[in-house]
Design a protein around this motif. Structure first.
Motif, PDB file in Angstrom:
ATOM      1  N   MET A 157       0.827  -1.214   0.000  1.00  0.00           N
ATOM      2  CA  MET A 157       0.000   0.000   0.000  1.00  0.00           C
ATOM      3  C   MET A 157       0.859   1.262   0.000  1.00  0.00           C
ATOM      4  O   MET A 157       0.419   2.315  -0.439  1.00  0.00           O
ATOM      5  N   GLN A 158       2.091   1.133   0.502  1.00  0.00           N
ATOM      6  CA  GLN A 158       3.005   2.272   0.532  1.00  0.00           C
ATOM      7  C   GLN A 158       3.792   2.415  -0.769  1.00  0.00           C
ATOM      8  O   GLN A 158       4.622   3.317  -0.898  1.00  0.00           O
ATOM      9  N   GLY A 159       3.558   1.506  -1.716  1.00  0.00           N
ATOM     10  CA  GLY A 159       4.162   1.642  -3.030  1.00  0.00           C
ATOM     11  C   GLY A 159       5.377   0.777  -3.301  1.00  0.00           C
ATOM     12  O   GLY A 159       6.021   0.931  -4.342  1.00  0.00           O
ATOM     13  N   TYR A 160       5.717  -0.135  -2.387  1.00  0.00           N
ATOM     14  CA  TYR A 160       6.864  -1.017  -2.616  1.00  0.00           C
ATOM     15  C   TYR A 160       6.441  -2.135  -3.569  1.00  0.00           C
ATOM     16  O   TYR A 160       5.662  -3.013  -3.207  1.00  0.00           O
ATOM     17  N   VAL A 161       6.978  -2.082  -4.779  1.00  0.00           N
ATOM     18  CA  VAL A 161       6.445  -2.887  -5.873  1.00  0.00           C
ATOM     19  C   VAL A 161       6.695  -4.384  -5.695  1.00  0.00           C
ATOM     20  O   VAL A 161       5.966  -5.204  -6.252  1.00  0.00           O
ATOM     21  N   LYS A 162       7.702  -4.773  -4.972  1.00  0.00           N
ATOM     22  CA  LYS A 162       8.002  -6.188  -4.806  1.00  0.00           C
ATOM     23  C   LYS A 162       7.218  -6.830  -3.658  1.00  0.00           C
ATOM     24  O   LYS A 162       7.290  -8.046  -3.454  1.00  0.00           O
ATOM     25  N   ALA A 163       6.478  -6.027  -2.924  1.00  0.00           N
ATOM     26  CA  ALA A 163       5.841  -6.527  -1.715  1.00  0.00           C
ATOM     27  C   ALA A 163       4.859  -7.663  -1.988  1.00  0.00           C
ATOM     28  O   ALA A 163       4.790  -8.624  -1.227  1.00  0.00           O
ATOM     29  N   GLN A 164       4.100  -7.577  -3.084  1.00  0.00           N
ATOM     30  CA  GLN A 164       3.105  -8.609  -3.350  1.00  0.00           C
ATOM     31  C   GLN A 164       3.754  -9.956  -3.638  1.00  0.00           C
ATOM     32  O   GLN A 164       3.291 -10.991  -3.171  1.00  0.00           O
ATOM     33  N   SER A 165       4.848  -9.952  -4.388  1.00  0.00           N
ATOM     34  CA  SER A 165       5.515 -11.230  -4.679  1.00  0.00           C
ATOM     35  C   SER A 165       6.118 -11.815  -3.407  1.00  0.00           C
ATOM     36  O   SER A 165       6.158 -13.041  -3.236  1.00  0.00           O
ATOM     37  N   TRP A 166       6.568 -10.957  -2.502  1.00  0.00           N
ATOM     38  CA  TRP A 166       7.084 -11.449  -1.214  1.00  0.00           C
ATOM     39  C   TRP A 166       5.953 -12.039  -0.388  1.00  0.00           C
ATOM     40  O   TRP A 166       6.124 -13.059   0.283  1.00  0.00           O
TER      41      TRP A 166
END
Length: 201
Positions: free
Chosen positions: A147-156
């Motif tokens: 939600m804060q914009g870290y693009v790799k977060a979903q794959s993690w």
């Protein structure tokens, strides 16, 4: 009873409030959560997970989560990448626990060491749920970082989900993956006076 050792232990554990979870730096998070923050929510998750299961000691699961990273006051937070290149990382963690708890009265030290060994062995149902709570907390943190914009977060988050072993944790995680982390507050905004006799408070 001499209290100096207990006091030293309690101050040492307080360092976990300042020890950052270093894996998040690889996602470019500038100020990641602390180990203490992670352990607290993992304990809450563990208690809830265990409460959804028959015949599981929820309090023990929560305690396993609370103590599972205390050695990191001495070892630092070693992510899976760090551990890949450090021979004997697990042995070092155990040594840290033994030396750390040596400050405590023997009966308490034995209990804390036993908690660490149980968590790492995954033999008991409680330990399995505690490990899943550890991963599920990480999954929730990933969703918040997304939600804060870290693009790799979903794959993690997807990797955390893949590591879950209990059906209860998997079911909860699937809902977490599609839920809006801010929905709880938006619900309150829609009906701010709900549950309160004084809307001005």
């Amino acid at each position: 009873m001499k209290l100096n050792g207990i006091i030293n232990y309690l101050y040492e554990v307080g360092l976990l409030k300042h020890q950052k979870r270093t894996g998040w730096w690889r996602m470019m998070v500038k100020d990641p959560e602390s180990v203490a923050e992670h352990s607290h929510r993992a304990a809450v998750i563990g208690y809830i997970l265990a409460s959804l299961e028959e015949g599981v000691n929820a309090e023990r699961v929560a305690v396993l989560c609370l103590f599972h990273d205390t050695s990191e006051t001495r070892t630092g937070d070693l992510s899976w990448l760090n551990q890949r290149y450090i021979a004997g990382a697990k042995e070092g963690e155990r040594k840290a626990i033994l030396e750390q708890t040596a400050q405590l009265p023997q009966v308490i030290a034995q209990k804390v060491v036993a908690l660490s060994e149980e968590f790492n062995s995954r033999v008991s149902r409680e330990a399995q749920l505690a490990k899943d709570a550890d991963l599920l907390e990480c999954l929730l943190q990933c969703r918040e970082y997304a939600m804060q914009g870290y693009v790799k977060a979903q794959s993690w988050a997807d990797m955390c989900y893949a590591g879950l072993r209990t059906e209860t944790a998997q079911n909860l995680a699937r809902e977490c993956l599609i839920a809006d982390p801010g929905q709880w507050f938006e619900t309150l905004q829609e009906n701010p006076s709900s549950g309160s006799t004084d809307a001005t408070n």
